[in-house]
Design an enzyme around this catalytic site. Structure first.
Site, PDB file in Angstrom:
ATOM      1  N   THR A  28     -10.652 -21.507 -12.913  1.00 17.85           N
ATOM      2  CA  THR A  28      -9.889 -22.023 -14.058  1.00 17.85           C
ATOM      3  C   THR A  28      -9.448 -23.468 -13.883  1.00 17.85           C
ATOM      4  O   THR A  28      -9.084 -24.133 -14.855  1.00 17.85           O
ATOM      5  CB  THR A  28      -8.633 -21.160 -14.302  1.00 17.85           C
ATOM      6  OG1 THR A  28      -7.774 -21.249 -13.156  1.00 17.85           O
ATOM      7  CG2 THR A  28      -9.016 -19.705 -14.547  1.00 17.85           C
ATOM      8  N   CYS A  32      -0.788 -22.238  -9.805  1.00 18.49           N
ATOM      9  CA  CYS A  32       0.335 -21.448 -10.311  1.00 18.49           C
ATOM     10  C   CYS A  32       1.372 -21.234  -9.224  1.00 18.49           C
ATOM     11  O   CYS A  32       1.114 -21.433  -8.040  1.00 18.49           O
ATOM     12  CB  CYS A  32      -0.140 -20.062 -10.787  1.00 18.49           C
ATOM     13  SG  CYS A  32      -1.449 -20.101 -12.022  1.00 18.49           S
ATOM     14  N   CYS A  63      -0.212 -24.732 -14.308  1.00 23.46           N
ATOM     15  CA  CYS A  63      -0.300 -23.632 -15.272  1.00 23.46           C
ATOM     16  C   CYS A  63       0.762 -23.809 -16.362  1.00 23.46           C
ATOM     17  O   CYS A  63       1.941 -24.046 -16.069  1.00 23.46           O
ATOM     18  CB  CYS A  63      -0.096 -22.302 -14.544  1.00 23.46           C
ATOM     19  SG  CYS A  63      -0.022 -20.863 -15.631  1.00 23.46           S
ATOM     20  N   ASP A 438      33.332 -23.786  18.565  1.00 23.60           N
ATOM     21  CA  ASP A 438      34.184 -23.982  17.401  1.00 23.60           C
ATOM     22  C   ASP A 438      35.262 -22.895  17.382  1.00 23.60           C
ATOM     23  O   ASP A 438      34.971 -21.701  17.502  1.00 23.60           O
ATOM     24  CB  ASP A 438      33.325 -23.909  16.138  1.00 23.60           C
ATOM     25  CG  ASP A 438      34.118 -24.185  14.880  1.00 23.60           C
ATOM     26  OD1 ASP A 438      34.208 -25.356  14.509  1.00 23.60           O
ATOM     27  OD2 ASP A 438      34.659 -23.226  14.297  1.00 23.60           O
TER      28      ASP A 438
END
Length: 492
Positions: A28, A32, A63, A438
């Site tokens: 095609t 996509c 697409c 920490d």
């Protein structure tokens, strides 16, 4: 992921992988997103690409059905600390638009030829193609989300001419800009307003506690935050900006909306990129939460706050200043000190909505010793760091890796491993930092301790997402406890 793992993802139309790779179909000529609703192509006709730019380079177009450019970006650019990851962070910040490929290569420490070769091998496209894809994505966002004039969109997205903009949109989307805009209905623009309002895509779930994180640290006049919104002024390469991000958790879409009150259009791509970094919108929360839940100490916290994000940084130099001011003091004390320091900043040229100042530059901080409070050693360390940044002797940012960042920051007086780790988390988006020393992390560990001595004290079971484990531990430390604990410090 290998070919078949990706193929199974597109066969399942799994939206978790949207933006993380692209599916090109030879029969095609279209590429996509993984969740495209179209029929799954034959495996023999499929090629997967790391970036949309690589698909463009190979001759594919986007697409029209799934709109692959309308998805969150890949979290890989924060996970990866290699040249490709560092380059993508800088490209997304608009470095090529401002300084060209030469400026990008210089920041990364490579020649232009080497950089082209590395990115071509790793990502399937060179820096110019990657920047072009980023411009196309920004242009599409503006076309479908705003009523801006096409010429303004062209320059805001970083194109050098309207003709280049038209050609790129036609090539990438197989539509003219006008036709692409017509795919979405726009509300009528408000009378006299110049604000831009854009939707910010993200991968769900989204935990809005990041707004509270930012709100308790907000500096009056520069920032303003609530449990569902955050606004501030910001200095960008071409001028000042003012924006607000708001979360609407009461709707099905749970939309995040960016409202730009003022910005030089040339800075819009950088602003969009930095806002996405601030709210960690390219993260893959399902993958992160899945790894964290495997540690029984964190399972309840993850269930209570799915999709927790790691706050980023809008300005690397500002973040270092905030980290140094906030070392070994409470969040409230750090906010007070930074509010005093903010008096050194300049008035904002885009003042509005109660925000009228900019965070001070390193040069302004270096000249504002009288505004600093606290131990003399810490004050002197901050002034030295600000002077080094102002003189160009200390340069760091989104394009650094963890090792390089440490090499630049650790020689500074008053900067230790905690500071480097905190800056790496928020500037680089480094996902696997654990701040073992920490105080708030230690409090959090005590709060969730389940008595299992077989679990590691550094949460290595959750790697490579220990930065997110740190966020959950900070959350646990902030909850009211039945017994007295050490005051939570080290969270600037």
């Amino acid at each position: 992921m290998d070919f078949w793992q990706r193929y199974r993802a597109i066969d399942a139309r799994d939206p978790r992988f949207d933006g993380q790779f692209y599916t090109a179909v030879r029969t095609t000529g279209i590429y996509c997103r993984p969740s495209c609703p179209a029929r799954t192509p034959k495996a023999s006709n499929v090629t997967f690409y790391e970036t949309s730019a690589a698909a463009h380079e190979a001759g594919y177009r986007a697409c029209k059905r799934c709109l692959p450019e309308a998805v969150p970006g890949t979290p890989a650019w924060n996970v990866r600390q290699d040249v490709a990851g560092r380059a993508m962070r800088l490209i997304n910040d608009g470095v090529i638009n401002r300084d060209g490929v030469a400026g990008l290569a210089s920041r990364l420490g490579y020649s232009q030829r080497q950089l082209n070769r590395i990115l071509g091998q790793e990502l399937g496209a060179g820096p110019l193609s990657l920047a072009r894809a980023a411009r196309a994505q920004t242009a599409r966002t503006l076309l479908v989300s705003t009523s801006m004039k096409l010429a303004d969109i062209a320059f805001a997205a970083g194109f050098s001419s309207v003709r280049q903009f038209n050609e790129t949109i036609a090539e990438v989307f197989d539509m003219t800009p006008t036709a692409l805009r017509r795919t979405v209905r726009h509300p009528a623009p408000g009378g006299g307003t110049t604000a831009l309002t854009l939707g910010l895509p993200y991968r769900p779930p989204f935990d809005p506690s990041i707004f509270s994180f930012l709100a308790v640290r907000a500096i009056p006049g520069i920032e303003e935050g609530t449990a569902t919104s955050y606004a501030r002024t910001l200095r960008l390469p071409h001028g000042d900006a003012r924006f607000q991000v708001a979360y609407d958790g009461g709707t099905r879409a749970r939309q995040l909306t960016l409202t730009v009150g003022a910005v030089d259009l040339r800075d819009l791509p950088a602003l969009l990129s930095r806002v996405r970094r601030l709210f960690d919108l390219d993260a893959d929360p399902e993958a992160i939460d899945g790894a964290l839940t495997a540690d029984p100490r964190l399972a309840a916290s993850v269930a209570g706050a799915p999709g927790m994000r790691m706050p980023g940084a809008l300005d690397p130099q500002e973040l270092l200043v905030r980290a140094m001011v906030g070392q070994q003091i409470t969040v409230a004390a750090a906010r007070t000190a930074l509010t005093q320091l903010s008096a050194a900043g300049s008035p904002s040229s885009t003042a509005g909505d109660g925000l009228d100042r900019l965070f001070p530059t390193p040069a302004q901080i270096a000249a504002a010793g009288h505004l600093l409070r606290g131990p003399r050693r810490r004050t002197e360390s901050l002034l030295q760091a600000a002077s080094a940044m102002a003189a160009g002797e200390l340069e760091f940012g989104y394009g650094d890796d963890l090792t390089g960042l440490g090499a630049k920051l650790l020689p500074l007086p008053g900067v230790g491993p905690w500071t480097v780790g905190y800056v790496a988390m928020r500037v680089l988006g480094a996902p696997d930092v654990f701040l073992a020393n920490d105080a708030a992390v230690r409090n959090g560990i005590r709060a969730i301790d389940n008595g299992d001595s077989t679990l590691s004290p550094d949460f290595r079971e959750t790697s490579p997402w220990r930065s997110y484990a740190t966020m959950h531990l900070w959350r646990a430390a902030a909850r009211p406890a039945p017994t007295t604990t050490v005051p939570a410090k080290g969270m600037p």
